[in-house]
Design an enzyme around this catalytic site. Sequence first.
Site, short mmCIF file in Angstrom:
data_model
loop_
_atom_site.label_atom_id
_atom_site.label_comp_id
_atom_site.label_asym_id
_atom_site.label_seq_id
_atom_site.Cartn_x
_atom_site.Cartn_y
_atom_site.Cartn_z
N ASP A 64 0.88 -1.17 0.00
CA ASP A 64 0.00 0.00 0.00
C ASP A 64 0.91 1.22 0.00
O ASP A 64 1.49 1.58 1.02
CB ASP A 64 -0.87 -0.06 1.27
CG ASP A 64 -1.79 1.15 1.41
OD1 ASP A 64 -1.72 2.05 0.56
OD2 ASP A 64 -2.55 1.17 2.39
N ASP A 65 1.06 1.80 -1.18
CA ASP A 65 1.97 2.95 -1.34
C ASP A 65 1.14 4.24 -1.25
O ASP A 65 0.88 4.74 -0.16
CB ASP A 65 2.72 2.80 -2.66
CG ASP A 65 3.66 3.94 -2.93
OD1 ASP A 65 4.11 4.58 -1.97
OD2 ASP A 65 3.97 4.22 -4.11
N THR A 92 -3.78 4.52 -4.00
CA THR A 92 -4.65 4.72 -5.16
C THR A 92 -5.25 3.39 -5.64
O THR A 92 -6.44 3.31 -5.94
CB THR A 92 -3.82 5.34 -6.32
OG1 THR A 92 -3.10 6.44 -5.81
CG2 THR A 92 -4.70 5.78 -7.47
P1 5GP Z 1 -0.34 2.52 -4.88
O1 5GP Z 1 0.46 3.76 -5.05
O2 5GP Z 1 -1.58 2.56 -5.72
O3 5GP Z 1 -0.64 2.22 -3.43
O4 5GP Z 1 0.55 1.31 -5.38
C1 5GP Z 1 0.40 0.86 -6.70
C2 5GP Z 1 1.30 -0.25 -7.05
O5 5GP Z 1 2.59 0.29 -7.28
C3 5GP Z 1 1.50 -1.35 -6.06
O6 5GP Z 1 0.51 -2.35 -6.11
C4 5GP Z 1 2.85 -1.90 -6.51
O7 5GP Z 1 2.69 -2.79 -7.57
C5 5GP Z 1 3.57 -0.66 -7.00
N1 5GP Z 1 4.45 -0.14 -5.95
C6 5GP Z 1 4.30 0.95 -5.20
N2 5GP Z 1 5.31 1.09 -4.33
C7 5GP Z 1 6.12 0.02 -4.53
C8 5GP Z 1 7.34 -0.42 -3.91
O8 5GP Z 1 7.90 0.17 -2.99
N3 5GP Z 1 7.87 -1.56 -4.40
C9 5GP Z 1 7.31 -2.27 -5.41
N4 5GP Z 1 7.92 -3.37 -5.80
N5 5GP Z 1 6.16 -1.89 -6.01
C10 5GP Z 1 5.57 -0.76 -5.56
#
Ligand code: 5GP
Length: 210
Positions: free
Chosen positions: A112-113, A116
């Site tokens: 969960d980054d 989104t």
């Molecule tokens: P969100 O920003 O929507 O929470 O994350 C979207 C996607 O970005 C995640 O499901 C993942 O695939 C990728 N992502 C975001 N941060 C990271 C990280 O630190 N490492 C990796 N390997 N993928 C990430």
Amino acid sequence: MSEEKIYISYNHIHQLCQEVAPRIMELDIDFIIAIGGGGFIPARILRTFLKQPGESSKRIFAIILSLYEDVQTRGDDAEEVGTGVKRIQWIDYMDSNIDLVGKKVLVIDEVDDSRTTIHYAINELIKDAETQAGGELKTDFYMFVLHNKLKEKRAELPACIAKAGHYIAARETPDCWVAYPWESDDIVHHQLMAEKQGYDIDIDRSSLSR
Ligand code: 5GP
């Protein structure tokens, strides 16, 4: 985001899944929806620990989403970059013969980054569940991630996930890149880095189920 990179080994991911399994077992979920690609391997590992003797394994359904930079025009004509989500693959409810109504559903992603992806995925699944139920939400959704980055998020958790016990993060991390083993093109180096950094030794083995 900091320049630091956290290396996570396959063993550690396996043990994180094992560690959270007893909590998830108590939820008595009906099936899993994995967000691909990062949610696929954790979902498959977790399924091993949710398997009860004499019962069939939990079914895993896959959805695939991709994030893109979305240039939006504000009222004053200035442009700002937001992040949008595109569906690459979704559940074919008819074909898969699944019904969300009255079910407990665990959605899994690896990290969960900005939030989104989770925001989009859960809200879309809620819409599907409401449609299937004729308007009212009769599905209990839960979310599991290996890592939750402690940072300002771009989106809120949907209300049904923000409820106590509905959002499970195995670990919280600082706002830096989490390197997962399935992305590595040199798994030996990756493993060495994981061991050197020591993130892999934060498991209390006595707490693991089985
Ligand atoms: P969100 O920003 O929507 O929470 O994350 C979207 C996607 O970005 C995640 O499901 C993942 O695939 C990728 N992502 C975001 N941060 C990271 C990280 O630190 N490492 C990796 N390997 N993928 C990430």
